[in-house]
Scaffold this active site. Structure first.
Site, PDB file in Angstrom:
ATOM      1  N   HIS A  47       0.848  -1.191   0.000  1.00  0.00           N
ATOM      2  CA  HIS A  47       0.000   0.000   0.000  1.00  0.00           C
ATOM      3  C   HIS A  47       0.886   1.243   0.000  1.00  0.00           C
ATOM      4  O   HIS A  47       1.707   1.416   0.902  1.00  0.00           O
ATOM      5  CB  HIS A  47      -0.902  -0.008   1.229  1.00  0.00           C
ATOM      6  N   ASP A  51       0.581   5.317  -0.112  1.00  0.00           N
ATOM      7  CA  ASP A  51      -0.249   6.514  -0.125  1.00  0.00           C
ATOM      8  C   ASP A  51       0.239   7.442  -1.227  1.00  0.00           C
ATOM      9  O   ASP A  51       1.426   7.804  -1.274  1.00  0.00           O
ATOM     10  CB  ASP A  51      -0.200   7.208   1.229  1.00  0.00           C
ATOM     11  N   ASP A  54      -7.671   1.625   3.051  1.00  0.00           N
ATOM     12  CA  ASP A  54      -7.252   2.620   4.048  1.00  0.00           C
ATOM     13  C   ASP A  54      -8.055   3.912   3.986  1.00  0.00           C
ATOM     14  O   ASP A  54      -7.540   4.977   4.267  1.00  0.00           O
ATOM     15  CB  ASP A  54      -5.752   2.920   3.844  1.00  0.00           C
TER      16      ASP A  54
END
Length: 1095
Positions: free
Chosen positions: A260, A262, A372
């Site tokens: 993951h 961001d 998320d």
């Protein structure tokens, strides 16, 4: 006697094994100390520093200076490039050789001009394999480059992870050497750590736990770290243990590699580009070495960046996608916020994302991937289904502060009744590392035991990137099928959901939104970003509509498809879940504001171009086009530009989704269809002996009067009927305190001398909307100090610190003095450091009163809201969401109710009882609440992390209040909120403007909203002259509606949200009308093929 069985103490045995593998204790004689053998320094090391993120081809041409281990470099966000010259000793032939590298920053190794591996201490990647077995003929000397970013995996926070970055932080190179790596030691360490994990995880009352511990203890007995020839015996003991199989009923864990990243958060967008390269090139290396390893990767934007900046890496990803090892997931442009983007913006996330995945990897995604994000709209299931997606993976609801969500695998039913299969990895993480405790938690924590026997296990360092490691893979492979543990298989999202779907008969269904009971502050933080989001959604809507009409009307007009795609992608990028939410550092917020500025400037230029094309060949007199971009006829007051920069007010009527000429000068206009606006100020006796009534007429005539009945006329231009004298139609005169009353015959607004709302009356019925003894437009301040997540969280206890802001009497003054518009304005000192000014505006014929607000905000950890206590009682309030609305409780009966003390909404909130209600509209706010009968709009916060400057400065925004008879649906609240957010446009055009009005589309039912008109995405040749219309049912009803168009339509076909035709979706066209049937909150898309242009 040597080797005789001995009694064993649990703790001493456990700790004996721990010390044998410890990186801290006894490394001179334990196994960990033998992981690396001989070492030697690099032959030469040099570096150079740059504030730029240079491409490799430029970087290698710079002047490098000698460097050494221990050197510091920086500051934050700079880049240090190292040239590393290596000479491998001849004696190491036949050995595995690594470059061991440790530095504080994030590193990327370049070899022969291509990136080959990330090096990040926090991501457990501190060595690069030069060769897994040095051959006789292999080169002994080579040169590598290591690009080190001056930031850590999670940015460069000063003192804590989420603190604002330390701009002067320095970074250090602590290791750079060659070393022999002992792979057999590594395998033994993995086995011993797993056995320790099993012993601890299963506990002292479990038989298998003791077997694991005793096996590990025996391995220590037989293994001499200094004698590699003893390793196979120890390895055989481990293999015997791990080879003991579990039963057929064992839970299956689907281990999927993931990273993951961001798209921006505690680092800027541009650093994310390099994070992707560092992470994914490492994943490529792992895929090459481990053919069973499958890596799932979301976010088309990140892949597009890699394609642009690292084309060689992108080609490798495409190759591994063909092999089935690299799996694009999610289907969206970025992992967007699940609350704040509009319905149309959410559709575009999928439209842009799915088309990119299809173009670059040959297939679209079948699962939505949003691990998320801070909550999930109730319209997402319908949007997913419309974009070819039936499965959804997330885990964020495990962060709930109050209530534990009751499922990990379930069906989710959206607002319209659409269903998708949802899975939350029961380990409650997307960054597992393959440890035994995580594997066991995945089983024990699963809330759907007995309903399903499969779970996801996403492994790899995340948030700041990094991804999986070989050690993680080795652990999971070893645990494939071992007695006492769940079965572990390296898997893909498709295999996971296929297994879940095949055994879904007992799964429960969750109806409505998935509300995250945390991060409620993200609805308000960074108000300028929120405003930019709403404005740019409007601009792109308007540009697409006008460009579509120009395309249909003009054979010369070229639809700006490429420019619009670029602008949409900027907006979608800003809707990433740490950007539009405001939970990002200052650098990211500044980039986001630049993106909005680009959309505004280019969008307004495209509006002008389309308007010019619409006016081509028109005979009209003036170069101004009045445009209505909403699908109903509107009569509103508009400020028209005059020479010299001034404006004049005019009452204009514009047909639905069309245009009208500039109205005649006011003196030539006929009588107003409605009562004009009266403005009355009560002046205190100390200042005057009578009340002063300021009554606006077209010539701004002021009439001083002790009573309204003395006014003979109220038509514009002096002609007109009598002033109504009944009490419902005129302001009462009871006080002489400086208060102001605004009255347009629909609503009557009374403001006290400080600008608070003491009365709001629906004139026709005389019904008061403000609670008895209370005042509306009451600004309130709260202390806003969360537990940790500053920009993210507002806690329930902030409500205990409510402080009403009291104004000073005498600051209220009349602004516009009536006629077409009446207004009053005031100043308010919020705190010693912050002030507010507001103009309260009422237009002729308008059912709501507007509050134009400007705030100069210089606070720390304060929260500003505005409250309206309503004379309405209802246990539920209604909030607009994407393509619809939903109800939330106004009470705190249960923990699920009071966890929603602060919620999100889009353009309106409504509190209604039978026959009457009060709606609160806004043009750029998202945080709101209704507690009891008090409607509250969240205006500004002042967090200090991760951006210490968040919300500091000047803000402008508008909210509005609309009392109404009957339901909000029948009263037109939804249309009113659209009108507030999509003002009529007065567009200058270079030549003459049309002399007559024209409408392109209209819809027969007020329940159906024509949300979008755009050119169809690139497809068959004919589709360059095809439009896509998006409509939705907004009232929550089954309804038939006629869509009328004046465009030359050749064919009409229903399509999905990705604009793929429905084979059974042909619609008959009757008298330029199409009949459409909707169920509650249904979204429908329509492909209109236009007739070929005439020569």
């Amino acid at each position: 006697m040597a080797g005789a069985p001995a009694l064993k103490h649990w703790r001493t045995t456990l700790e004996r094994v721990e010390k044998f593998v410890s990186p801290l204790y006894f490394t001179d004689c334990n196994l960990r100390g033998r992981l690396f053998g001989e070492s030697c320094p690099v032959a030469a090391l040099s570096s150079f520093l740059t504030p730029e993120r240079l491409p490799y081809q430029e970087a290698v041409l710079q002047d490098f200076s000698p460097a050494q281990v221990g050197d510091s470099f920086g500051p934050t966000w700079w880049t240090c490039w190292f040239r590393v010259e290596l000479t491998i000793p001849e004696a190491w032939v036949g050995q595995e050789v690594h470059l061991c590298w440790q530095s504080d920053g994030e590193g990327l190794v370049w070899r022969d001009g291509e990136p080959v591996q990330g090096l990040t201490k926090e991501g457990e990647k501190t060595s690069y394999i030069l060769t897994d077995r040095l051959g006789e003929g292999d080169p002994r000397s080579l040169t590598l480059y290591v690009e080190v970013a001056c930031n850590g995996l999670l940015g460069a926070g000063k003192g804590s992870m989420i603190a604002a970055p330390d701009p002067e932080k320095t970074f250090q190179l602590s290791r750079a050497e060659l070393a022999v790596f002992h792979r057999d030691v590594h395998k033994l360490l993995v086995d011993l750590e797993l056995l320790l994990g099993i012993a601890k995880g299963l506990g002292e009352d479990n038989q298998r736990s003791f077997q694991a511990l005793y096996t590990a203890n025996q391995m220590v007995n037989v293994c001499d770290p200094a004698r590699p020839e003893t390793f196979p015996v120890a390895q055989a003991l481990a293999s015997k243990f791990f080879g003991q199989r579990g039963g057929e009923s064992q839970h299956t864990i689907h281990a999927i590699g993931h990273c993951h990243i961001d798209t921006a958060w505690l680092w800027p967008f541009k650093e994310t580009i390099r994070k992707c390269a560092r992470s994914w090139v490492t994943a490529v290396q792992l895929m090459e070495q481990n053919p069973e390893f499958i890596f799932a990767c979301s976010q088309a934007q990140q892949l597009e960046w890699v394609k642009s900046h690292y084309p060689g890496l992108h080609a490798q990803l495409q190759e591994f996608a063909c092999r089935g090892q690299f799996v694009p997931v999610g289907g969206t442009w970025v992992e967007m916020d699940g609350n704040l983007p509009s319905g149309e913006a959410m559709v575009r996330q999928f439209l842009q994302g799915q088309n990119f995945f299809l173009q670059e990897f040959g297939k679209m995604c079948t699962e939505f991937w949003l691990p998320d994000t801070f909550g999930y709209s109730a319209q997402l299931p319908q949007i997913m289904r419309g974009c070819g997606i039936r499965h959804f993976l997330t885990q964020k609801l495990s962060w709930n502060l109050v209530n534990s969500f009751p499922h990990h695998t379930f069906f989710w039913e959206g607002l319209d009744g659409s269903h998708v299969l949802v899975h939350f990895p029961p380990g409650d993480s997307y960054g597992m590392q393959g440890n035994v405790d995580e594997v066991l938690k995945t089983v024990t924590n699963n809330r759907d035991k007995g309903r399903t026997n499969h779970s996801a296990f996403l492994f790899g360092f995340g948030d700041g990137g990094g991804g999986p490691t070989q050690t993680m893979l080795d652990r999971l492979t070893r645990l494939r099928d071992t007695d006492g543990l769940p079965r572990v298989q390296l898997s893909s999202p498709k295999q996971l959901f296929s297994a879940l779907e095949s055994d879904s008969g007992q799964l429960c269904t969750w109806v409505g939104e998935l509300f995250l009971e945390l991060h409620n502050g993200t609805y308000t933080t960074h108000a300028q970003i929120k405003k930019g989001n709403r404005e740019c959604e409007r601009i792109l809507h308007d540009v697409e509509l006008l460009s579509s009409l120009a395309l249909a009307r003009s054979t010369q007009f070229l639809y700006p498809a490429a420019q619009l795609q670029h602008l949409w992608r900027l907006l979608l990028l800003n809707q990433f879940h740490d950007v539009v939410t405001g939970s990002c550092i200052q650098l990211v917020a500044e980039d986001a504001m630049c993106h909005y500025a680009d959309i505004r400037s280019h969008g307004n230029a495209l509006l002008s171009t389309a308007a010019t094309a619409l006016c081509a060949g028109e005979p009209g007199p003036e170069g101004l086009l009045i445009v209505n971009t909403l699908p109903w006829k509107r009569t509103e007051v508009l400020a028209l530009p005059k020479p010299g920069g001034a404006h004049s007010l005019a009452l204009v009527t514009v047909p639905s989704m069309g245009y009208a000429p500039v109205p005649a000068p006011i003196s030539l206009q006929p009588l107003l269809p409605q009562q004009p606006v009266f403005v009355v100020q009560e002046v205190s006796p100390s200042r005057s002996c009578r009340a002063r009534a300021v009554l606006g007429c077209s010539n701004n005539l002021e009439i001083l009067s002790s009573d309204l009945e003395q006014v003979a006329r109220w038509g514009l231009g002096g002609d007109g009927g009598e002033v109504p004298t009944d009490s419902a139609s005129r302001p009462p005169f009871t006080k002489t305190d400086g208060s102001v009353t605004l009255d347009n015959g629909i609503i009557r607004v009374r403001l006290d001398p400080t600008g608070r709302l003491t009365s709001l009356v629906l004139v026709a019925s005389g019904r008061e909307a403000i609670a008895e003894g209370a005042v509306g437009n009451q600004f309130v301040l709260f202390d806003d100090v969360p537990l940790y997540w500053d920009a993210w969280d507002v806690m329930d206890y902030h409500l205990e610190t409510r402080k009403p802001v009291l104004g000073q009497a005498g600051t209220l003054a009349v602004g516009t003095e009536g006629g077409l518009r009446g207004s009053a304005w005031f100043l308010l000192q919020l705190t010693p450091n912050s002030r507010l000014s507001q103009e309260v505006v009422l237009d002729v014929g308008c059912p709501y009163v507007r509050f134009h607000t400007e705030v100069h905000w210089h606070e720390a950890h304060k929260f500003l809201k505005v409250e309206f206590p309503a004379r309405v009682r209802c246990p539920q309030a209604t909030y607009e969401i994407q393509f619809g609305h939903l109800q939330r409780p106004t009470h705190y009966n249960t923990s699920w109710d009071w966890a929603r003390f602060e919620v999100w909404a889009h353009r309106w909130v409504d509190l209604s009882e039978h026959g009457f209600g009060l709606a609160l509209l806004n043009d750029c706010k998202y945080g709101a609440s209704v507690r009891g009968s008090v409607l509250s709009l969240s205006l500004l916060r002042a967090p200090k992390a991760p951006d210490a400057t968040a919300d500091v400065g000047r803000h402008e925004f508008t909210y509005a209040l609309m009392p109404h008879k009957g339901s909000f649906q029948d009263a037109g609240v939804i249309r009113a909120a659209y009108s507030l957010n999509f003002p009529l446009l007065a567009l200058p055009v270079p030549g003459p403007a049309p002399a007559t009005s024209w409408s392109a589309f209209s819809v027969s039912s007020p329940a159906v909203m024509l949300e979008t008109v755009k050119q169809a995405e690139t497809g068959p040749e004919s589709q360059s002259r095809a439009l896509v219309l998006r409509l939705y049912e907004a009232h929550g009803s089954h309804v038939d509606s006629w869509l009328h168009t004046s465009l030359p339509v050749q064919e009409a076909i229903l399509c999905d949200l990705l604009e793929r035709r429905d084979p059974a979706g042909h619609l008959p066209l009757q008298d330029n009308r199409l009949k459409l049937t909707f169920s509650p909150f249904q979204v429908q898309s329509l492909l209109l093929v236009l007739q070929p242009p005439e020569n």
